[in-house]
Enzyme design. Structure first.
Site, mmCIF file in Angstrom:
data_model
loop_
_atom_site.group_PDB
_atom_site.id
_atom_site.type_symbol
_atom_site.label_atom_id
_atom_site.label_comp_id
_atom_site.label_asym_id
_atom_site.label_seq_id
_atom_site.Cartn_x
_atom_site.Cartn_y
_atom_site.Cartn_z
ATOM 1 N N ASP A 230 58.590 -18.581 13.820
ATOM 2 C CA ASP A 230 59.033 -19.509 14.857
ATOM 3 C C ASP A 230 58.117 -20.727 14.940
ATOM 4 O OD1 ASP A 230 61.079 -17.778 15.569
ATOM 5 O OD2 ASP A 230 59.861 -16.740 17.056
ATOM 6 N N ASP B 145 53.795 -17.457 9.684
ATOM 7 C CA ASP B 145 54.467 -17.250 10.952
ATOM 8 C C ASP B 145 55.881 -17.806 10.780
ATOM 9 O OD1 ASP B 145 54.897 -16.938 13.807
ATOM 10 O OD2 ASP B 145 54.631 -19.105 13.934
#
EC number: 3.1.3.3
Length: 256
Positions: A53, A51
């Protein structure tokens, strides 16, 4: 193919699931998988998906964009609810972007004047994985223009980036987002991982992230590692077999 469900505390044994030929996933007690076995799977992975963010970077990209556009407070609360799993991802994304209405110029200004900060240790971890010929992918519910900037800092090719695409009118004003991207909806990260397995015949894929949408990508990912080095999502921490707060731990696993 064996898929490892979360749901136990660290050090305990976890129940695995096995995908039947009909595609249905069912839990079985055929054998127990220890935490040490999960570590071995990480070290032998064909691909690692991150991922972006609050995982690869310290910020939430959409919140930083909201800050540039002057609507930070309202959007940050929406992001918190979305990452906690309280709101369907696509609905939350639509709602936040309708409030932000980012122009092409504002997105470019964000990257130029307020570039995202890499999480400590991620550059070294990605380098080490690449040295071991492990494919590294970035799978994000954020925006491709920002994620590609991050990928370039980590020597990850843009072909290994999966993220949402903003759309603009000819004058640069916001025109929506590409709703056909798998990352635009709940379960999208799992769809990307399934696609990667089909396309590249990967046998073992690891997903690493801070949010519920990352945890839900396992399966089809074979192992999920929760990351709390920037923000701790309690639902993820409580339901993840392997939870870390520093990428140094994963670097150490690769060095052993």
């Amino acid at each position: 193919m064996l898929h490892f469900y979360s749901g136990k505390k660290q050090g305990e044994k976890s129940v695995i699931s096995q995908e039947s030929s009909t595609g249905e996933t069912r839990k079985i007690l055929a054998r127990m998988v220890s935490h040490s076995e999960l570590r071995k799977l990480f070290c032998s992975a064909d691909a690692v998906c991150f991922d972006v963010d609050s995982t690869v970077i310290r910020e939430e990209g959409i919140d930083e964009l909201a800050k540039v556009c002057g609507v930070e407070a309202a959007v940050s609360e929406m992001t918190r609810r979305a990452m906690g799993g309280a709101v369907p991802f696509k609905a939350a994304l639509t709602e936040r972007l309708a409030l932000i209405q980012p122009s092409r110029e504002q997105v470019q200004r964000l990257i130029a004047e307020h570039p995202p900060h890499l999480t400590p240790g991620i550059r070294e971890l990605v380098n080490r994985l690449q040295e071991r010929n492990v494919q590294v992918f970035l799978i994000s519910g954020g925006f491709r223009s920002i994620v590609e900037h991050v990928a370039s800092k980590l020597n990850i090719p843009s072909t290994n980036v999966f993220a949402n695409r903003l759309k603009f009118y000819f004058n640069g004003e916001y025109a929506g987002f590409d709703e056909m991207q798998p990352t635009a909806e709940s379960g999208g990260k799992g769809k990307v991982i399934k696609l990667l397995k089909e396309k590249f015949q990967f046998q073992k894929i690891v997903m690493i992230g801070d949010g519920v949408t990352d945890m839900e990508a396992c399966p089809p990912a074979d192992v999920f590692i929760g990351f709390g080095g920037n923000v701790i999502r309690q639902q993820v921490k409580d339901n993840t077999e392997w939870y870390i707060t520093d990428f140094v731990e994963l670097l150490g696993e690769l060095e052993e």
